[in-house]
Structure formats: structure tokens, C-alpha cells
Write a protein that holds these residues in place. Structure first.
Motif, PDB file in Angstrom:
ATOM      1  N   ILE A  72       0.970  -1.493  -0.064  1.00 35.78           N
ATOM      2  CA  ILE A  72       0.183   0.054  -0.007  1.00 35.78           C
ATOM      3  C   ILE A  72       0.829   1.276  -0.012  1.00 35.78           C
ATOM      4  N   LYS A  73       2.173   1.337   0.399  1.00 37.77           N
ATOM      5  CA  LYS A  73       3.001   2.259   0.507  1.00 37.77           C
ATOM      6  C   LYS A  73       3.540   2.751  -0.756  1.00 37.77           C
ATOM      7  N   SER A  74       3.419   1.875  -1.810  1.00 37.12           N
ATOM      8  CA  SER A  74       4.068   2.112  -3.066  1.00 37.12           C
ATOM      9  C   SER A  74       3.293   3.303  -3.776  1.00 37.12           C
ATOM     10  N   LYS A  75       3.975   4.278  -4.474  1.00 44.67           N
ATOM     11  CA  LYS A  75       3.466   5.380  -5.082  1.00 44.67           C
ATOM     12  C   LYS A  75       2.224   5.019  -6.198  1.00 44.67           C
ATOM     13  N   LYS A  76       2.375   3.939  -6.744  1.00 44.67           N
ATOM     14  CA  LYS A  76       1.454   3.586  -7.606  1.00 44.67           C
ATOM     15  C   LYS A  76       1.175   2.045  -7.674  1.00 44.67           C
ATOM     16  N   LEU A  77      -0.319   1.702  -7.371  1.00 46.44           N
ATOM     17  CA  LEU A  77      -0.751   0.638  -7.075  1.00 46.44           C
ATOM     18  C   LEU A  77      -1.271  -0.167  -8.560  1.00 46.44           C
ATOM     19  N   LEU A  78      -1.207  -1.292  -8.553  1.00 47.58           N
ATOM     20  CA  LEU A  78      -1.726  -2.127 -10.013  1.00 47.58           C
ATOM     21  C   LEU A  78      -2.716  -3.032  -9.312  1.00 47.58           C
ATOM     22  N   SER A  79      -3.836  -2.677  -9.642  1.00 53.40           N
ATOM     23  CA  SER A  79      -5.096  -3.342  -8.930  1.00 53.40           C
ATOM     24  C   SER A  79      -5.613  -4.378  -9.757  1.00 53.40           C
ATOM     25  N   THR A  80      -6.309  -5.226  -9.148  1.00 55.76           N
ATOM     26  CA  THR A  80      -7.045  -6.406  -9.874  1.00 55.76           C
ATOM     27  C   THR A  80      -8.484  -6.137  -9.733  1.00 55.76           C
ATOM     28  N   TYR A  81      -8.900  -5.253  -9.282  1.00 59.09           N
ATOM     29  CA  TYR A  81     -10.333  -4.802  -9.014  1.00 59.09           C
ATOM     30  C   TYR A  81     -11.068  -5.092 -10.241  1.00 59.09           C
ATOM     31  N   GLY A  82     -12.435  -5.579  -9.846  1.00 59.65           N
ATOM     32  CA  GLY A  82     -13.054  -6.189 -11.097  1.00 59.65           C
ATOM     33  C   GLY A  82     -13.529  -5.227 -12.368  1.00 59.65           C
ATOM     34  N   SER A  83     -13.558  -5.776 -13.484  1.00 60.98           N
ATOM     35  CA  SER A  83     -13.977  -4.848 -14.647  1.00 60.98           C
ATOM     36  C   SER A  83     -14.038  -6.086 -15.834  1.00 60.98           C
ATOM     37  N   GLN A  84     -14.309  -5.403 -17.063  1.00 64.03           N
ATOM     38  CA  GLN A  84     -14.882  -6.331 -18.057  1.00 64.03           C
ATOM     39  C   GLN A  84     -13.304  -7.358 -18.238  1.00 64.03           C
ATOM     40  N   ASP A  85     -13.927  -8.531 -18.375  1.00 59.32           N
ATOM     41  CA  ASP A  85     -12.482  -9.380 -18.720  1.00 59.32           C
ATOM     42  C   ASP A  85     -11.774  -9.473 -17.418  1.00 59.32           C
ATOM     43  N   ARG A  86     -12.033  -9.258 -16.309  1.00 63.05           N
ATOM     44  CA  ARG A  86     -11.306  -9.290 -15.191  1.00 63.05           C
ATOM     45  C   ARG A  86     -10.219 -10.711 -15.199  1.00 63.05           C
ATOM     46  N   TYR A  87     -10.656 -11.806 -15.377  1.00 63.95           N
ATOM     47  CA  TYR A  87      -9.957 -12.943 -15.445  1.00 63.95           C
ATOM     48  C   TYR A  87      -9.027 -13.147 -16.810  1.00 63.95           C
ATOM     49  N   LYS A  88      -8.934 -12.190 -17.513  1.00 67.41           N
ATOM     50  CA  LYS A  88      -8.099 -12.359 -18.518  1.00 67.41           C
ATOM     51  C   LYS A  88      -6.796 -11.124 -18.244  1.00 67.41           C
ATOM     52  N   GLN A  89      -7.113 -10.511 -17.271  1.00 67.42           N
ATOM     53  CA  GLN A  89      -6.179  -9.408 -17.227  1.00 67.42           C
ATOM     54  C   GLN A  89      -4.936  -9.744 -16.518  1.00 67.42           C
TER      55      GLN A  89
END
Length: 342
Positions: A72-89
Motif C-alpha cells: 500500500i505504500k507504493s506510489k502506484k498500485l496495480l489493482s485487480t479490481y473487477g472490470s470487464q474481462d477481469r480474469y483475462k487481465q
């Protein structure tokens, strides 16, 4: 012993929008559902290092990521938050690999074969193409380097359940996959699974999931966090506050911007929880027109302790599941042990 002769190793994996939860016979993992690039974490000078590990994957050669409690202390987080085609991301697939490594880390083996992964998807996604997407993401050999050490995990089987079914399995089965509470074999149950990105309403009758009484709602705790973010930014527009930041301070009555500045969030938290709870309540009253027909109603998921209390104003005798955040992962694991014993 060959791969065919070895007993399966079971991993219960609940890759939620806010947290990754995983269970094995000897380990439990609860970590944020986002990673960061190593270069975005910053360079340490002196003193205590951050509680993260470095990961490299054969699916992202030349890229180094970090993951752990302090990501969480990173200046930029890469999220896996739900979106279209989430499981292909890409980041979703990478975090699945990292989660498998962490869940199986207690085995202290460089090559781990015949792994069975039991996982879940929101109720309305069960039986759709996304179930095939998640199986493709998890099945096969995964080569991951963790803090410079190579690990190979070979997943031979993936079972995908409707998410809330994990909670029922955690109550019905014991740690070895044997029946612990046979009352669930005849019970008619309504489940409210309050997650970060979605809320699932499910209907389980005599251990059979029924489409009637089942719905996924696109609201959850993330919507609460976003409302709090807007409140903070109105007062301090120059601060880069994210829902992830809010989540990690949500138990407090104030949001700490720095050692010198904080924002009171007690009132906006209550208002945001009430607003999201009202959306869930409306869905419940439309879907379950007569919820007294259920033998019991269970409230589970990461939002059970906060949103769940608001829902009890509607259904007073609804039961909050113990260890609700990890109940699905525990149930996935126990169901895997049950399958292994068949």
C-alpha cells in the motif's frame, strides 16, 4: 513417487476485489488485491525495510513486482479490481501466481506438483465463459521467482464454485473435508456475501444452489471507500487519496494525511455505509419477497462487520458468519479436501 501417484495438494483461493485470501492444510494468506512494480516502491535508506517480497513470473519476463502487507505504500498500485474481462487481465493472472506461491510457501519445495485449486466467482458468473477464463489462468505450470529463488507450481485441477457456496462449505465440512454439521443437508439458506466490489445474494436449499433467489449486485465496500475519498478531497484537493488508502484506515474515525494533518471521517463513513446498505436492502426486498421462508440467513464477506450491521436493521435475525472475510477461502479448501476423499 510420480505425479499421478502423489496425493493432491489443495489450495482454497478467494481472489476478491479488495483482498486475496488463500488456504492450505498448513497456511493461510490474507493480503491486498494489488501489486506494484519494484521501481514504484522507492529506495530505502536506513532502518526497517518494507514488508514485501519481490516476484518475477515467466508470464511477464523482465518485470519485477512487489507484494505484501506494505505494498500500500507504493506510489502506484496495480489493482485487480473487477472490470470487464477481469480474469483475462495481466495483473489478475500474476497475482494468482503470487498467491499460489505464498499459500504453498510452508512446503519449502522448489517444485510442487498435483495442486488442486478450488476458487469462486460471483454467483451470476457461474457457468459462463468467465469460468473458463479463470480455469485457463490457473491451470498448468507456473514458474515464479520469489526474492531470487525459483518456484514451480503445477496446477492439475481447478474447480470453480459460486462465491458464497464457500461459506456454506466452511460450516458444513470440517478441516479434513468430512461432514461436521449435517443440518445443512436439509436447510434452506439465504446468503448475503458483502464483498469489496460486489454483493452476492444466494439461495442454497439442501446443499443445492437455486437460480431462484440468486443475484449479484455491483455495489460493495469499494463504493463506501470512494465516497469517503470524495469527502477528503473536497477539503484537501492536492492530496492523492485512493480508496485503497481509505480502506486501510477505515476502522479509525479520522483519516491521517500526515503526522500533522487528519480529516474527520466518522459522519461520512456512516452516511456512505447507509447509502450502500440501502442499495443492498432494495435488492433483497425485490429478490427475496418472503425471506421468512429461509431456515437461516447468513451474512458473510469482507463487509460483514460494517455493512452487515446495517442489514441487520432489515433482517434482525440474520447471522454474521464468524471469520467472515476468510469464510469462502476456508470453505473452498474444505470442499477440495472433500473432493480428494471421494
Amino acid at each position: 513417487m510420480s505425479n499421478k501417484e502423489s496425493a493432491p495438494i489443495i489450495v482454497g483461493l478467494d481472489h476478491g476485489n479488495g483482498w486475496v485470501k488463500a488456504r492450505t492444510a498448513t497456511n493461510q494468506v490474507i493480503l491486498p488485491s494489488y501489486i506494484a512494480r519494484r521501481e514504484d516502491l522507492g529506495e530505502g535508506l536506513v532502518g526497517k525495510s518494507l514488508n514485501v517480497k519481490e516476484y518475477e513470473s515467466n508470464h511477464a519476463k523482465g518485470e519485477v513486482y512487489v507484494w505484501g502487507p506494505d505494498v500500500i505504500k507504493s506510489k502506484k498500485l496495480l489493482s485487480t479490481y473487477g472490470s470487464q474481462d477481469r480474469y483475462k487481465q495481466k495483473y489478475y493472472a500474476l497475482l494468482n501466481q503470487f498467491a499460489l506461491v505464498e499459500a504453498l510457501s510452508s512446503l519449502e519445495m522448489d517444485v510442487i506438483e498435483n495442486v488442486w485449486v478450488i476458487t469462486g466467482v460471483p454467483s451470476e458468473e457461474k457457468g459462463t465463459s468467465v469460468e473458463d477464463d479463470i480455469k485457463r489462468t490457473l491451470t498448468g505450470s507456473h514458474l515464479i521467482k520469489v526474492n531470487g529463488e525459483d518456484k514451480i507450481i503445477k496446477v492439475s485441477k481447478v474447480v470453480v464454485l459460486p462465491q458464497p457456496v464457500g461459506t456454506v462449505m466452511s460450516l458444513y465440512l470440517d478441516e479434513k473435508g468430512f461432514v461436521e454439521n449435517d443440518s445443512y443437508e436439509t436447510a434452506n439458506i439465504g446468503i448475503i456475501d458483502l464483498g469489496t466490489g460486489t454483493t452476492d445474494l444466494d439461495h442454497i436449499n439442501e446443499l443445492r444452489r437455486l437460480e431462484d433467489g440468486t443475484q449479484s449486485i455491483s455495489v460493495g465496500m469499494f463504493d463506501v471507500y470512494k465516497t469517503v475519498v470524495k469527502h477528503i478531497k473536497k477539503q484537501h484537493p492536492s492530496f492523492n487519496v485512493t480508496p485503497q488508502n481509505v480502506e486501510h484506515q477505515f476502522s479509525s474515525s479520522s483519516f491521517k494525511l500526515s503526522q500533522r494533518a487528519a480529516v474527520d471521517i466518522s459522519d461520512i463513513k456512516e452516511a456512505a455505509l447507509e447509502e450502500v446498505a440501502m442499495d443492498v436492502k432494495n435488492s433483497i426486498t425485490q429478490l427475496w419477497k418472503n425471506w421468512e421462508a429461509f431456515d437461516k440467513i447468513l451474512i458473510t464477506g469482507g463487509g460483514a462487520s460494517s455493512l452487515g450491521q446495517k442489514l441487520k436493521q432489515l433482517i434482525e435475525d440474520a447471522e454474521s458468519v464468524k471469520d467472515s472475510q476468510t469464510a469462502n477461502a476456508d470453505g473452498f479448501y474444505r470442499y477440495g479436501e472433500f473432493l480428494k476423499g471421494e
